[in-house]
Enzyme design. Structure first.
Site, PDB file in Angstrom:
ATOM      1  N   HIS A 114      45.428  41.946  30.245  1.00 26.77           N
ATOM      2  CA  HIS A 114      44.590  42.336  31.396  1.00 26.77           C
ATOM      3  C   HIS A 114      43.409  43.182  30.937  1.00 26.77           C
ATOM      4  O   HIS A 114      43.442  43.773  29.873  1.00 26.77           O
ATOM      5  CB  HIS A 114      45.377  43.254  32.344  1.00 26.77           C
ATOM      6  CG  HIS A 114      46.663  42.732  32.850  1.00 26.77           C
ATOM      7  ND1 HIS A 114      46.787  42.170  34.094  1.00 26.77           N
ATOM      8  CD2 HIS A 114      47.904  42.724  32.302  1.00 26.77           C
ATOM      9  CE1 HIS A 114      48.062  41.835  34.294  1.00 26.77           C
ATOM     10  NE2 HIS A 114      48.756  42.153  33.227  1.00 26.77           N
ATOM     11  N   THR A 164      41.097  46.501  32.871  1.00 24.03           N
ATOM     12  CA  THR A 164      41.387  47.444  33.959  1.00 24.03           C
ATOM     13  C   THR A 164      40.285  47.568  35.008  1.00 24.03           C
ATOM     14  O   THR A 164      40.555  47.993  36.132  1.00 24.03           O
ATOM     15  CB  THR A 164      41.616  48.857  33.396  1.00 24.03           C
ATOM     16  OG1 THR A 164      40.435  49.281  32.709  1.00 24.03           O
ATOM     17  CG2 THR A 164      42.807  48.876  32.440  1.00 24.03           C
ATOM     18  N   GLU A 201      47.335  46.405  29.377  1.00 23.24           N
ATOM     19  CA  GLU A 201      46.050  46.647  30.047  1.00 23.24           C
ATOM     20  C   GLU A 201      45.044  47.156  29.019  1.00 23.24           C
ATOM     21  O   GLU A 201      45.347  48.080  28.256  1.00 23.24           O
ATOM     22  CB  GLU A 201      46.197  47.683  31.170  1.00 23.24           C
ATOM     23  CG  GLU A 201      46.924  47.180  32.405  1.00 23.24           C
ATOM     24  CD  GLU A 201      46.018  46.402  33.373  1.00 23.24           C
ATOM     25  OE1 GLU A 201      44.820  46.208  33.057  1.00 23.24           O
ATOM     26  OE2 GLU A 201      46.533  45.987  34.434  1.00 23.24           O
ATOM     27  N   HIS A 208      45.954  37.275  32.643  1.00 18.73           N
ATOM     28  CA  HIS A 208      46.321  37.476  34.049  1.00 18.73           C
ATOM     29  C   HIS A 208      45.724  36.341  34.896  1.00 18.73           C
ATOM     30  O   HIS A 208      46.347  35.849  35.834  1.00 18.73           O
ATOM     31  CB  HIS A 208      45.814  38.843  34.531  1.00 18.73           C
ATOM     32  CG  HIS A 208      46.457  39.312  35.792  1.00 18.73           C
ATOM     33  ND1 HIS A 208      46.054  40.431  36.466  1.00 18.73           N
ATOM     34  CD2 HIS A 208      47.504  38.802  36.509  1.00 18.73           C
ATOM     35  CE1 HIS A 208      46.823  40.598  37.539  1.00 18.73           C
ATOM     36  NE2 HIS A 208      47.699  39.625  37.593  1.00 18.73           N
TER      37      HIS A 208
HETATM   38 ZN   LIG Z   1      45.242  42.062  35.532  1.00 16.23          ZN
END
Ligand SMILES: [Zn+2]
Length: 276
Positions: free
Chosen positions: A50, A52, A119, A166
């Protein structure tokens, strides 16, 4: 020696067949861990990456006190410990972090159950006059994410096709970690999937790379590879978003979501390699 024999004799008489090492007292009972079954595997099957969309400070704040979390956080410039880049572990690996949300990949949904989430601090994108402008990652954080990912993949035996963005597992909601994440370079370090160039050329079959193609073949290939995508045979808005997610991961040179010969060839090559 005499004492040991006496001790063993007492144990046998008491019907105690296990050594005290394997007995662990619990709350009103005890467990015996002598006999371990061969039939077991890791609960972790997926690695989800991911960004952020917040700076370091606010990323940490949101992921520690908000309703979302991840197992690891990589700052823009990770701190170091004896020259090693440091990742912040916000959730123990054995517990569920709340990073994937409503998600699906191949036969599984709710990827929080079966994944580790990383993340990476990055601002995402801004809308420019000619489309989205994406923020680059720093070399230092990519080095950290590479080492961390390689270690997780090794420890849990995560398959290449289960190292995902993601946006792969929630393509209608998410764009992270975006087209500037270096998936190809990572794959060269054994992190994640990448198609073989020869197989891509075979499926391209002399067509110009950006030659537009029908949606149906790509829809079918992406479903076979793992994406949740309806088999409508037409380029509806949802289909286009899934195509875009796929292009951000595997064909970042063009991420319009318009199906073309190269995108189709890459998808077919991935299916051939990882989902035969
Ligand atoms: Zn994400």
């Amino acid at each position: 020696m005499k004492t040991l024999i006496l001790f063993l004799a007492i144990l046998t008489m008491a019907g105690c067949t296990t050594g005290p090492k394997n007995l662990i007292a619990k709350n009103g009972y005890a467990i015996d861990t002598t006999h371990e079954s061969q039939s077991q595997n890791e609960r972790v099957r997926h690695l989800v990456l991911h960004y952020t969309v917040l700076d370091d400070h606010h990323s940490l704040q949101a992921l520690t006190s908000g309703t979302a979390s991840a197992h690891y956080l990589a700052f823009t410039t990770p701190p170091t410990h004896h020259e090693l880049p440091v990742a912040l572990q916000l959730v123990p690996e054995g517990r569920r972090a709340w990073h994937a949300g409503v998600s699906q990949w191949a036969s599984r949904n709710n990827l929080n159950d079966t994944s580790i989430g990383i993340e990476i601090v990055n601002a995402g994108f801004i809308e420019g006059p000619t489309g989205r402008l994406w923020f680059p990652y720093t070399e230092a954080q990519l080095t950290l994410v590479k080492r961390l990912s390689a270690d997780l993949i090794k420890r849990y035996g995560i398959e290449p096709q289960n190292v995902v963005a993601h946006s792969d597992i929630a393509p209608l909601r998410k764009s992270d970690p975006g087209p500037l994440f270096p998936w190809q370079a990572f794959s060269e370090h054994g992190i994640g999937a990448w198609p073989d160039a020869v197989t891509v050329q075979k499926h391209l079959a002399q067509r110009p790379e950006f030659q537009r193609v029908e949606a149906g073949t790509l829809q079918k290939a992406l479903a076979a590879y793992g994406y949740k995508i309806a088999q409508t045979g037409v380029l509806d808005e949802e289909t286009r978003q899934v195509f875009r997610a796929f292009q951000m991961h595997f064909r970042p040179a063009g991420i319009s979501g318009i199906p073309d010969a190269q995108t189709e060839a890459i998808a077919l090559a991935l299916v051939e390699k990882y989902r035969p």
